[in-house]
Scaffold this motif. Sequence first.
Motif, PDB file in Angstrom:
ATOM      1  N   GLU A 150       0.756  -1.030  -0.105  1.00 40.31           N
ATOM      2  CA  GLU A 150       0.061   0.153   0.005  1.00 40.31           C
ATOM      3  C   GLU A 150       0.767   1.202  -0.144  1.00 40.31           C
ATOM      4  OE1 GLU A 150      -3.287   0.172  -0.294  1.00 40.31           O
ATOM      5  OE2 GLU A 150      -3.305  -1.794  -0.683  1.00 40.31           O
ATOM      6  N   GLY A 151       2.015   1.211   0.393  1.00 44.79           N
ATOM      7  CA  GLY A 151       3.047   2.302   0.584  1.00 44.79           C
ATOM      8  C   GLY A 151       3.850   2.499  -0.692  1.00 44.79           C
ATOM      9  N   THR A 152       3.368   1.962  -1.777  1.00 48.81           N
ATOM     10  CA  THR A 152       4.304   1.911  -2.952  1.00 48.81           C
ATOM     11  C   THR A 152       4.625   3.254  -3.480  1.00 48.81           C
ATOM     12  OG1 THR A 152       3.673  -0.266  -3.760  1.00 48.81           O
ATOM     13  CG2 THR A 152       4.333   1.301  -5.511  1.00 48.81           C
ATOM     14  N   GLU A 153       3.752   4.180  -3.748  1.00 46.58           N
ATOM     15  CA  GLU A 153       3.825   5.612  -4.231  1.00 46.58           C
ATOM     16  C   GLU A 153       5.056   6.329  -3.313  1.00 46.58           C
ATOM     17  OE1 GLU A 153       0.415   7.902  -5.422  1.00 46.58           O
ATOM     18  OE2 GLU A 153      -0.392   5.924  -5.839  1.00 46.58           O
ATOM     19  N   ALA A 154       4.885   6.390  -2.019  1.00 44.24           N
ATOM     20  CA  ALA A 154       5.554   7.118  -1.213  1.00 44.24           C
ATOM     21  C   ALA A 154       6.873   6.440  -1.211  1.00 44.24           C
ATOM     22  CB  ALA A 154       5.055   6.848   0.361  1.00 44.24           C
ATOM     23  N   ARG A 155       6.976   5.097  -1.229  1.00 43.33           N
ATOM     24  CA  ARG A 155       8.697   4.255  -1.185  1.00 43.33           C
ATOM     25  C   ARG A 155       9.365   4.687  -2.295  1.00 43.33           C
ATOM     26  NH1 ARG A 155      10.101  -1.883   0.004  1.00 43.33           N
ATOM     27  NH2 ARG A 155       9.750  -1.015   2.242  1.00 43.33           N
ATOM     28  N   VAL A 156       8.536   4.404  -3.612  1.00 40.32           N
ATOM     29  CA  VAL A 156       9.088   4.699  -4.895  1.00 40.32           C
ATOM     30  C   VAL A 156       9.553   6.363  -4.928  1.00 40.32           C
ATOM     31  CG1 VAL A 156       8.947   4.924  -7.387  1.00 40.32           C
ATOM     32  CG2 VAL A 156       8.052   2.990  -6.307  1.00 40.32           C
TER      33      VAL A 156
ATOM     34  N   GLU B 192       4.520  13.185 -10.610  1.00 44.32           N
ATOM     35  CA  GLU B 192       5.228  13.638  -9.609  1.00 44.32           C
ATOM     36  C   GLU B 192       6.785  13.786  -9.992  1.00 44.32           C
ATOM     37  OE1 GLU B 192       4.444  14.803  -6.250  1.00 44.32           O
ATOM     38  OE2 GLU B 192       2.320  14.719  -6.726  1.00 44.32           O
ATOM     39  N   LEU B 193       7.222  12.806 -10.494  1.00 45.53           N
ATOM     40  CA  LEU B 193       8.443  12.898 -11.212  1.00 45.53           C
ATOM     41  C   LEU B 193       8.790  13.893 -12.336  1.00 45.53           C
ATOM     42  CD1 LEU B 193       9.728   9.324 -10.736  1.00 45.53           C
ATOM     43  CD2 LEU B 193       9.993  11.381  -9.036  1.00 45.53           C
ATOM     44  N   ALA B 194       7.639  13.881 -13.226  1.00 44.42           N
ATOM     45  CA  ALA B 194       7.843  15.134 -14.071  1.00 44.42           C
ATOM     46  C   ALA B 194       7.701  16.398 -13.550  1.00 44.42           C
ATOM     47  CB  ALA B 194       6.532  14.900 -15.070  1.00 44.42           C
ATOM     48  N   PHE B 195       7.089  16.651 -12.692  1.00 46.41           N
ATOM     49  CA  PHE B 195       7.021  17.846 -11.794  1.00 46.41           C
ATOM     50  C   PHE B 195       8.384  18.471 -11.398  1.00 46.41           C
ATOM     51  CE2 PHE B 195       6.566  20.568  -8.356  1.00 46.41           C
ATOM     52  CZ  PHE B 195       5.833  21.508  -8.565  1.00 46.41           C
ATOM     53  N   LEU B 196       8.867  17.522 -10.675  1.00 47.33           N
ATOM     54  CA  LEU B 196      10.234  17.320 -10.229  1.00 47.33           C
ATOM     55  C   LEU B 196      11.343  17.665 -11.083  1.00 47.33           C
ATOM     56  CD1 LEU B 196      10.326  15.039  -7.233  1.00 47.33           C
ATOM     57  CD2 LEU B 196       9.940  17.402  -6.850  1.00 47.33           C
TER      58      LEU B 196
END
Length: 178
Positions: free
Chosen positions: A102-108, A153-157
């Motif tokens: 369930e914590g995939t997004e945060a961990r990646v 998120e990564l495209a934004f960063l």
Amino acid sequence: MLTVVTGGSGSGKSEYAENTAVKFAKEEGLPLYYIATMRPFGEEGKRRVERHRKLRAGKGFETIECYVNLENQELPEKGVVLLECLSNLTANEMFETEGAGEGTEARVLSGVKALLEKSAHLVIVTNDIFSDGITYDEVTALYQERLGHINRELAFLADQVAEVVCGIPLQLKSKGSK
């Protein structure tokens, strides 16, 4: 510097990402690291891994295998990192027993941010798996949703974002590039 490269299957995104990483390394005299996230299951998986090894041959990459928990990945020294690919890493985190579930997004995302701090340049390959118009089962739809959120998120960063179509890189975002 963070560069994100996306595209469909067979689009040429891996070759473009490799060439981008090599260019950064040569310009700044930095070591090259390839973080491989795909576990080679079955004959098809082994063929894909071998094809990518041949693409990288002679380019100077040191290969590091990292299937989950990118945040803890160490590098021998600061250099240029090619992470291939975010789609596999996300699936591993979602579905493998040692993954984040369930914590995939945060961990990646925390893993990518940690790796970015350890790198002079980070080039990430991800897949465009959102354009086929097919309705998938609930689990696959959840995977797509999570990967889509991570990609956004990564495209934004990112300093640079490119989509490769038919071997042609289309610059979607570019800031501070030479």
